[in-house]
Scaffold this motif. Structure first.
Motif, mmCIF file in Angstrom:
data_model
loop_
_atom_site.group_PDB
_atom_site.id
_atom_site.type_symbol
_atom_site.label_atom_id
_atom_site.label_comp_id
_atom_site.label_asym_id
_atom_site.label_seq_id
_atom_site.Cartn_x
_atom_site.Cartn_y
_atom_site.Cartn_z
ATOM 1 N N ALA A 213 32.343 35.123 48.597
ATOM 2 C CA ALA A 213 32.206 35.667 50.339
ATOM 3 C C ALA A 213 32.909 37.382 50.419
ATOM 4 N N ASP A 214 32.515 37.764 48.923
ATOM 5 C CA ASP A 214 32.364 39.619 48.648
ATOM 6 C C ASP A 214 33.963 40.599 48.651
ATOM 7 N N TYR A 215 34.191 40.097 48.619
ATOM 8 C CA TYR A 215 35.711 40.343 48.617
ATOM 9 C C TYR A 215 36.115 41.186 47.683
ATOM 10 N N LEU A 216 36.961 42.260 48.578
ATOM 11 C CA LEU A 216 37.173 43.826 47.461
ATOM 12 C C LEU A 216 38.060 43.860 46.131
ATOM 13 N N TRP A 217 39.074 43.408 46.209
ATOM 14 C CA TRP A 217 39.989 42.296 45.050
ATOM 15 C C TRP A 217 40.744 41.279 45.929
ATOM 16 N N TYR A 218 40.931 40.387 44.842
ATOM 17 C CA TYR A 218 41.628 39.405 44.342
ATOM 18 C C TYR A 218 42.897 38.982 43.858
ATOM 19 N N GLU A 219 44.505 39.797 44.616
ATOM 20 C CA GLU A 219 46.044 39.790 44.056
ATOM 21 C C GLU A 219 46.576 38.350 44.051
ATOM 22 N N GLU A 220 47.323 38.708 43.279
ATOM 23 C CA GLU A 220 48.281 38.134 42.926
ATOM 24 C C GLU A 220 48.177 36.870 43.311
ATOM 25 N N PRO A 221 47.499 35.806 42.560
ATOM 26 C CA PRO A 221 47.360 34.910 42.950
ATOM 27 C C PRO A 221 48.610 32.992 41.937
ATOM 28 N N MET A 222 49.108 34.176 40.798
ATOM 29 C CA MET A 222 49.729 33.270 40.125
ATOM 30 C C MET A 222 50.391 34.526 40.091
ATOM 31 N N ARG A 223 51.969 33.323 39.637
ATOM 32 C CA ARG A 223 53.200 33.878 39.336
ATOM 33 C C ARG A 223 52.577 35.560 37.560
#
Length: 365
Positions: A213-223
């Motif tokens: 989906a061409d997201y700009l960034w992926y933030e803190e999915p895990m601890r």
């Protein structure tokens, strides 16, 4: 000039209206808060303040000031911020200070310096810009349709991008992220924040959907306890990772994420969780040396100043918590946030203060 008094003032932090929630498993918005302001004064009349607005802040901060901070600060030179910043980290070795309290003294001392010089702190830091675009950072809504309706309102109000805080279910969140991209089209910057809701397999699954989906960034999915897990995630997905938001250690910890190749978009900077103004600027300069971004986390006033001082940040984060969207007062109808004009940093306008603090409160534009 010497520090002669260190005080804590209890303040009322109004409850969100309407209340909002985060992903499944996390607490929602607190009721009216027991906040606090740290107030530092000197023998020459110079003063600085810093607000601590988390639940239980007044009790926590008063205990720390009475037990630890006051003895360290009395008689110190308030312009020796570097020494005092290091000193707080030294004290943390024994006292295990709550992460948001590590930067409060630093913020108050930067505020004091700005008031003495008659300049806003972003200018004291060197000054990079006078305006920055804002993205809408959502709380968690009930349905995909509600998220899409909120997105439409945000874009109509001028916001330049949208970041989702969704439910914490990898497959449901993936479907939402793709639905939002299809809804707004290819040109709107979109981001996703997992609020540390996943293990590595689910983080990888969701990361593939964000890449598509061409997201700009992926933030803190895990601890953020395991840099190795983030390294494996970075190897597995193409969507850029924004990391090191809640991990302890300011720039020192951020350096490990960068060295591991896990910060493929950049690292988080911010006064609340990175050790105040000084820690945030260290983090930003570290990231810049590796040609990475240092995205400012949170929309409080010290972070407003950081956005104007850090060259390698992209956006101002503006929280949107109601299904009927009201644009934050710092954001104009073009989706821009403009540099603060008053000296120092300032306390936020909408908290409940006594008369002794009103002279420090921001002035509305």
């Amino acid at each position: 000039m010497k520090i002669t008094h260190v005080e804590v003032h209890r303040i009322d932090v109004p409850a969100a209206d309407p209340p909002f929630r985060w992903r499944d498993g996390l607490s929602g918005s607190p009721v009216v808060g027991d906040g606090a302001v740290l107030h530092i004064g000197t023998d020459e009349g110079a003063e600085g303040v810093a607000v601590f607005a988390r639940p239980g802040a007044a009790v926590t901060l008063r205990d720390l000031v009475d037990r630890v901070f006051r003895d360290e600060l009395l008689g110190a030179d308030p312009f020796q911020r570097e020494w005092l910043w290091h000193r707080i980290w030294e004290l943390d070795r024994i006292h295990e200070l709550p992460l948001p309290t590590l930067g409060l003294i630093d913020i108050a001392l930067w505020d004091l310096a700005g008031r003495v010089s008659g300049q806003p702190v972003w200018q004291l830091l060197g000054g990079f810009r006078e305006a920055i675009p804002a993205y809408a950072s959502t709380s968690t809504f009930a349905t995909t349709e509600e998220f899409l309706h909120v997105a439409d309102q945000c874009l109509a109000l001028g916001y330049r991008g949208i970041k989702l805080h969704a439910w914490g279910d990898a497959r449901r969140d993936a479907a939402l992220c793709q639905a939002l991209r299809a809804h707004v089209g290819p040109d709107v910057p979109l981001m996703y924040d997992g609020s540390a809701g996943f293990d590595l397999p689910d983080a990888i699954y969701l990361g593939h959907a964000l890449s598509e989906a061409d997201y700009l960034w992926y933030e803190e999915p895990m601890r953020e306890f395991s840099v190795s897990a983030y390294q494996r995630l970075a190897d597995a997905v193409h969507v850029p990772l924004l990391v090191a938001e809640t991990s302890d250690g300011a720039h020192m910890n951020s350096a490990d994420f960068i060295k591991a190749g896990a910060a493929t978009f950049g690292v988080r900077a911010g006064t609340t969780l990175r050790g105040g103004i000084t820690g945030a600027m260290r983090t930003a300069h570290l990231a810049d040396a590796f040609r990475l971004r240092a995205e400012v986390h949170g929309s409080d006033i010290p972070n407003h100043h950081l956005c104007m001082a850090i060259s390698n940040t992209t956006y101002y984060e503006s929280l949107v918590t109601s299904a009927t969207v009201v644009r934050e007062r710092h954001v104009d109808d073009q989706g821009l946030v403009h540099a603060p004009a008053g000296p120092g940093i300032a306390l936020p306008l909408d908290f409940g203060y006594g008369s002794e603090l009103r002279r420090f409160v921001e002035q509305p534009r």
